[in-house]
Design an enzyme around this catalytic site. Structure first.
Site, PDB file in Angstrom:
ATOM      1  N   ASP A   1       4.237   0.378   1.314  1.00 50.40           N
ATOM      2  CA  ASP A   1       4.143   0.686   2.755  1.00 50.40           C
ATOM      3  C   ASP A   1       3.578  -0.489   3.554  1.00 50.40           C
ATOM      4  O   ASP A   1       3.275  -0.352   4.733  1.00 50.40           O
ATOM      5  CB  ASP A   1       3.274   1.930   2.959  1.00 50.40           C
ATOM      6  CG  ASP A   1       1.858   1.738   2.385  1.00 50.40           C
ATOM      7  OD1 ASP A   1       1.592   0.665   1.786  1.00 50.40           O
ATOM      8  OD2 ASP A   1       1.030   2.641   2.539  1.00 50.40           O
ATOM      9  N   ASP A  36     -12.435  -3.005  -1.966  1.00 50.29           N
ATOM     10  CA  ASP A  36     -12.444  -1.641  -1.417  1.00 50.29           C
ATOM     11  C   ASP A  36     -13.074  -0.726  -2.453  1.00 50.29           C
ATOM     12  O   ASP A  36     -13.275  -1.120  -3.612  1.00 50.29           O
ATOM     13  CB  ASP A  36     -11.040  -1.171  -1.007  1.00 50.29           C
ATOM     14  CG  ASP A  36     -10.028  -1.228  -2.138  1.00 50.29           C
ATOM     15  OD1 ASP A  36     -10.422  -1.315  -3.326  1.00 50.29           O
ATOM     16  OD2 ASP A  36      -8.828  -1.199  -1.840  1.00 50.29           O
ATOM     17  N   HIS A  42       0.667  -2.023   2.918  1.00 49.98           N
ATOM     18  CA  HIS A  42      -0.804  -2.114   2.970  1.00 49.98           C
ATOM     19  C   HIS A  42      -1.308  -3.223   2.044  1.00 49.98           C
ATOM     20  O   HIS A  42      -0.611  -3.645   1.121  1.00 49.98           O
ATOM     21  CB  HIS A  42      -1.449  -0.764   2.623  1.00 49.98           C
ATOM     22  CG  HIS A  42      -1.587  -0.474   1.172  1.00 49.98           C
ATOM     23  ND1 HIS A  42      -0.720   0.353   0.476  1.00 49.98           N
ATOM     24  CD2 HIS A  42      -2.507  -0.873   0.251  1.00 49.98           C
ATOM     25  CE1 HIS A  42      -1.097   0.444  -0.779  1.00 49.98           C
ATOM     26  NE2 HIS A  42      -2.172  -0.305  -0.957  1.00 49.98           N
TER      27      HIS A  42
END
Lengths: 241, 241, 241, 241
Positions: C129, C66, C131
């Site tokens: 969370d 990313d 991810h």
């Protein structure tokens, strides 16, 4: 090792073509070293029909494993010229996907292959004298990587008549070939063999000792060797395989 | 082939233990052929600490690749006895996961391994004379699968002193070993080597010819061979690897 | 799937570093997508010590999965900048071996990876969370390949504080990430998780439904997923794994 | 993922049969989970012709991935009965090589597969409703391993007419199936699809979201999925694949 026996050369070619296509279908770059010569002629016709125009061909890279330069000529040598006629041209293989071994770049050939992910498959024929690739009897050693072989003595005749249509003026001083250690480093090997003329060589390589006098005898030591041979080629075998 | 050089035998053992553990962690049956002897002693201590009591051990199967029966005794031979002491007993390996090669079942050993999915890894040491497993110089042939080797002549001495604490009365008439072709059929090989005493053998196997006089020389032809060697063991090498 | 539980983050980092090194040791090109962030900090220190200066590093290629560009700046974004600090610079990784994903080239990222042989391993952390990579809850879809994600609403805060030290002026309009389908196409996945703060996320991804609200839940469907987690991270699990 | 488009069901069957044979040729144990139903009928005829009587079949093990017992009968259920008719009987597959999943042993099915080396390949069809194996829409969850599914409500009709020739007296209370997570754990997947009737399902699974309402949509996330589909089946696709 897996030995698959077919009825004839047609069926050998069909199975071999399908075997090669299966490798091409991996969803990522595939590196194939492929053979010129007479044995694979029909295989390439079938392969061409299966793959021509497929968009997934862009991920398939082709390597020659030996090369004989034409004396006094620059550009493609005997092997790449033959591979163009047999397969690259009819199948419209992109120039970007032809990874050439030449007398000029052979020093870096093994490192280049490693850097590009290694060879997924090497497709080879078997010589009546037990050679594979450019590894003739008593010419290269089992521990050789890609190497240059001088052409001298009897080999001048052999090359002139075998590969150059009898034209001695084209015989170069040397050729290059992936050596046994270099070929054995590939992930998978396919050997295709047909005809009575190969029966003694196949028997020697599978039922005799591992020796540099019959170079292909070393291939039986590879953990992922497949042999596709027709009935005539296996006719001299006396043991179960 | 990948050669990894470590500072000393402790680091060699650490890397080797981790290498073996990585194979064990596959989420399905794993088949490992492992070596007895002095070289792996520390590796097994580290391995034991890493794996003892893990529930995923139930999917890991262990094979011995050679066996010398004790003359006149039934039950475990020299190799399995040693492996018990080095690893199976301290690591509490279940009897169900110990796949024994014996003088009685060696004919079926290769077929059994194939039927059980093949060997994922063979962990071997290197003899100062260039032997690996029970493949002593000029004893087995490169094309041998698992085989029986008669113990006669000089070998009687070697076996008595090497494996049987000098007790000649225990030397049997023969032993069994996976042959070179049988070992080369495994998917991956790991060779661990330490000490100056192995430096000439390692040099011979990596820089000399492929020959049955130095059996381990054939291992360099495997497409997935890893060697972990300490500095002393690589001290005689003169080429880059 | 294989879950390996370690005592603490130090042991998690040791096992993870060894796991990654094992991939690097393949005798041919290796493609690794690796993570920035806090979780891998110690792993990279150990990795650096293991690999710095090794000549086999030339065959290892590193990919970021990313990237968040700094608003108004050209050149490296947040992820590559962090990876340089964590690993590339201390380990002296050659610029030739850093395969950058950027907002400008993300359209071709998946095709490029396929053409370069596919990813051998993706090393990821797990967000509290749920991810993984840039796949935040309800942000990307499981069938997304590498994609661009707009930064708007709550995400502006999250990015400013999470990755940009609280500097809102640097928050760009979008970031890019390999999507779930793109990550699942890799040959092997490694997830490293430590600390109580991740316990609920790990429980959710392993014991709850596969849902885009907890993106990492999809990873359990990969046939070659390894999770290395410390005791604190697995403290909420209630089923055997 | 690799999508191969064929002219018609005959060519689909030929390619699929060859694809399966390639897996069978590995020189060691091979585990294949295979599908009953109408789609593979011709594939099995071609497969039978290729493999019947080959001695290497002894290393190939066949698994059913779902089973519907006949109410009130012991012994083989619907799936194994169909597989016998389609393939096991004509190809003379040994009973030793048929690894049955039943309502009685399904709890241990995944552990047994792992212990036997994992599945090398799963060959599946695609339902017009997007189901694969016994994973019907909204019936199993993506995180399910092999599981038991109650037959109630609409499903009674479906099973009676779909698998039991309209005989409601044979409909059992439940059936068993490998769940999505269980199938995704296999090393390779092959999906064969033909006919216009499957075009919407194929479009949904490849171009729509990953959702339990169209179970096969999850398969696109497998790193080694091959789809062989005829022209009619791909006629609704609108994106490049």
């Amino acid at each position: 090792m897996k030995l698959i026996v077919t009825e004839d050369v047609e069926q050998m070619s069909q199975l071999a073509a399908r075997h090669v296509v299966e490798y091409m279908l991996k969803p990522r770059r595939v590196n194939l070293a492929i053979t010129a010569g007479k044995t694979p002629k029909r295989m390439y016709e079938l392969l061409t029909a299966s793959v021509k125009g497929k968009d997934w061909l862009k991920n398939v890279h082709f390597y020659n494993f030996d090369e004989i330069p034409f004396r006094g000529k620059t550009g493609d040598g005997v092997t790449i010229t033959n591979l163009r006629g047999l397969f690259f041209t009819p199948a419209s293989i992109s120039e970007d996907n032809i990874q050439k071994l030449t007398v000029d770049n052979y020093h870096d050939h093994d490192a280049k292959i490693a850097q590009q992910g290694g060879l997924d498959l090497v497709v080879m024929g078997l010589g009546a004298d037990g050679h594979f690739c450019g590894n003739l009897p008593n010419t290269t050693h089992f521990h050789d990587m890609t190497t240059e072989v001088p052409i001298a003595g009897e080999m001048v005749n052999m090359v002139a008549h075998g590969e150059l249509g009898g034209d001695f003026s084209l015989v170069p001083d040397s050729y290059v070939t992936m050596g046994p250690k270099s070929i054995m480093a590939a992930k998978n090997l396919l050997l295709i063999v047909n005809g009575e003329g190969k029966a003694q060589a196949l028997k020697g390589m599978l039922e005799g000792p591992v020796t540099e006098q019959l170079p292909a005898s070393v291939l039986q030591l590879h953990p992922a060797l497949t042999i596709i041979a027709d009935k005539a080629a296996v006719s001299a075998l006396t043991q179960p395989h």
